[in-house]
Enzyme design. Structure first.
Site, PDB file in Angstrom:
ATOM      1  N   LEU A  48       0.861  -1.186   0.000  1.00  0.00           N
ATOM      2  CA  LEU A  48       0.000   0.000   0.000  1.00  0.00           C
ATOM      3  C   LEU A  48       0.897   1.235   0.000  1.00  0.00           C
ATOM      4  O   LEU A  48       2.021   1.193   0.504  1.00  0.00           O
ATOM      5  CB  LEU A  48      -0.878   0.017   1.247  1.00  0.00           C
ATOM      6  CG  LEU A  48      -1.943  -1.083   1.368  1.00  0.00           C
ATOM      7  CD1 LEU A  48      -2.676  -0.968   2.704  1.00  0.00           C
ATOM      8  CD2 LEU A  48      -2.940  -1.008   0.214  1.00  0.00           C
ATOM      9  N   ASP A  49       0.381   2.327  -0.527  1.00  0.00           N
ATOM     10  CA  ASP A  49       1.119   3.595  -0.481  1.00  0.00           C
ATOM     11  C   ASP A  49       1.293   4.040   0.969  1.00  0.00           C
ATOM     12  O   ASP A  49       0.519   3.633   1.847  1.00  0.00           O
ATOM     13  CB  ASP A  49       0.354   4.696  -1.227  1.00  0.00           C
ATOM     14  CG  ASP A  49       0.210   4.389  -2.697  1.00  0.00           C
ATOM     15  OD1 ASP A  49       1.027   3.603  -3.227  1.00  0.00           O
ATOM     16  OD2 ASP A  49      -0.731   4.921  -3.315  1.00  0.00           O
ATOM     17  N   VAL A  50       2.227   4.937   1.172  1.00  0.00           N
ATOM     18  CA  VAL A  50       2.521   5.376   2.541  1.00  0.00           C
ATOM     19  C   VAL A  50       1.301   6.021   3.216  1.00  0.00           C
ATOM     20  O   VAL A  50       1.076   5.854   4.420  1.00  0.00           O
ATOM     21  CB  VAL A  50       3.770   6.294   2.547  1.00  0.00           C
ATOM     22  CG1 VAL A  50       3.486   7.660   1.943  1.00  0.00           C
ATOM     23  CG2 VAL A  50       4.352   6.431   3.931  1.00  0.00           C
ATOM     24  N   LYS A 105      -5.714   5.480  -7.103  1.00  0.00           N
ATOM     25  CA  LYS A 105      -5.585   6.936  -7.252  1.00  0.00           C
ATOM     26  C   LYS A 105      -5.571   7.323  -8.732  1.00  0.00           C
ATOM     27  O   LYS A 105      -6.183   8.311  -9.134  1.00  0.00           O
ATOM     28  CB  LYS A 105      -4.307   7.432  -6.567  1.00  0.00           C
ATOM     29  CG  LYS A 105      -4.367   7.315  -5.050  1.00  0.00           C
ATOM     30  CD  LYS A 105      -3.025   7.649  -4.424  1.00  0.00           C
ATOM     31  CE  LYS A 105      -3.044   7.364  -2.928  1.00  0.00           C
ATOM     32  NZ  LYS A 105      -1.726   7.326  -2.336  1.00  0.00           N
ATOM     33  N   HIS A 156      -0.002   2.736  -7.756  1.00  0.00           N
ATOM     34  CA  HIS A 156      -0.999   3.777  -7.415  1.00  0.00           C
ATOM     35  C   HIS A 156      -2.310   3.574  -8.175  1.00  0.00           C
ATOM     36  O   HIS A 156      -2.945   4.549  -8.602  1.00  0.00           O
ATOM     37  CB  HIS A 156      -0.472   5.176  -7.748  1.00  0.00           C
ATOM     38  CG  HIS A 156       0.718   5.615  -6.957  1.00  0.00           C
ATOM     39  ND1 HIS A 156       0.922   5.265  -5.647  1.00  0.00           N
ATOM     40  CD2 HIS A 156       1.759   6.404  -7.302  1.00  0.00           C
ATOM     41  CE1 HIS A 156       2.054   5.812  -5.213  1.00  0.00           C
ATOM     42  NE2 HIS A 156       2.584   6.495  -6.201  1.00  0.00           N
TER      43      HIS A 156
END
Ligand code: URA
Length: 242
Positions: free
Chosen positions: A109-111, A199, A196
């Site tokens: 997962l992204d930060v 998004k 990503h």
């Protein structure tokens, strides 16, 4: 798996120590001594072995330790990487279990994304989760910057099902299921994990993700508090093996 890896998994030896023992002829594989020629073949660190082989070191039959499977509730601000990066602490820092360095994340997962992360040392199992052909569903709760109007809803659901053209990608995304919860909140189910992806899918339709949370992977739903983790049950582990 390689013989050196098998030894690391079944003892406390490091890779270098395992290789040293193999080269020194201290390992027996199905009765054959390592490091010496046996009918033209040499058993070395890269020899492929599996659990059914008889592998001995110092007179002890070696059995690999069982694989480990965990779920963790990722907080925002930690990075899905084995080491700290770009000023963010690694997700593994607070995982107080043995041999943490052997673990990896099955779908990062992204930060700034929160939610369900699966962690294991079983690379084959991870393949079942991450490769799109296995059709493993990942469910994200998404908060958006711009409201989805009533008129746009059906078209948007159809567009996500058809596939979205992501910037810089030649192929459309695979069919995704969009469920509108409120005008600024949706549940998105996807079976891929492009960089990503969520998004970029919303950016492609002119919206922006302001918060992203992964709730479910396959049949496994997030059920621990933020920052906490637990081992998966046998049924959960098996549910990914198809
Ligand atoms: N899609 C994203 O854009 N970010 C994530 O962290 C996961 C999926």
């Amino acid at each position: 798996m390689r013989l050196d890896k098998y030894i690391c998994k079944s003892t406390e030896l490091t890779k270098a120590e395992a290789v040293e023992r193999i080269n020194a002829g201290e390992v027996l594989v199905n009765g054959l001594m390592s490091g010496v020629e046996n009918d033209g073949d040499i058993i070395n660190a890269s020899t492929q072995v599996h659990e059914n082989n008889c592998i001995f070191l110092e007179g002890q039959r070696l059995k690999t330790r069982a694989f480990r499977y965990l779920l963790l509730h990722k907080p925002a601000g930690v990075i899905c990487s084995s080491t700290d990066e770009k000023g963010y602490p690694s997700l593994f820092n607070d995982l107080a279990i043995d041999r943490v360095q052997e673990l990896h994340i099955a779908g990062r997962l992204d930060v700034d994304t929160t939610g369900l992360v699966l962690i294991t040392d079983d690379g084959r199992w991870t393949y079942n989760i991450t490769v799109p052909t296995k059709q493993c569903k990942k469910v994200y709760r998404v908060l958006l910057s711009t409201s989805i109007t009533d008129e746009a809803k059906d078209k948007l659901v159809a567009r996500f099902k058809m596939g979205i053209e992501l910037q810089g990608e030649l192929q459309l995304t695979l069919p995704a299921h969009l469920e509108i919860v409120t005008d600024k909140e949706v549940l998105l189910t996807i079976i891929e994990g492009k960089y990503h992806q969520v998004k970029r899918m919303f950016a492609a339709i002119g919206n922006r993700v302001v918060a992203l949370h992964r709730e479910k992977i396959g049949d496994v739903a997030l059920d621990v508090e933020v920052g906490e983790w637990r081992y998966l049950t046998q049924t959960e582990v098996a549910s990914f093996i198809k």
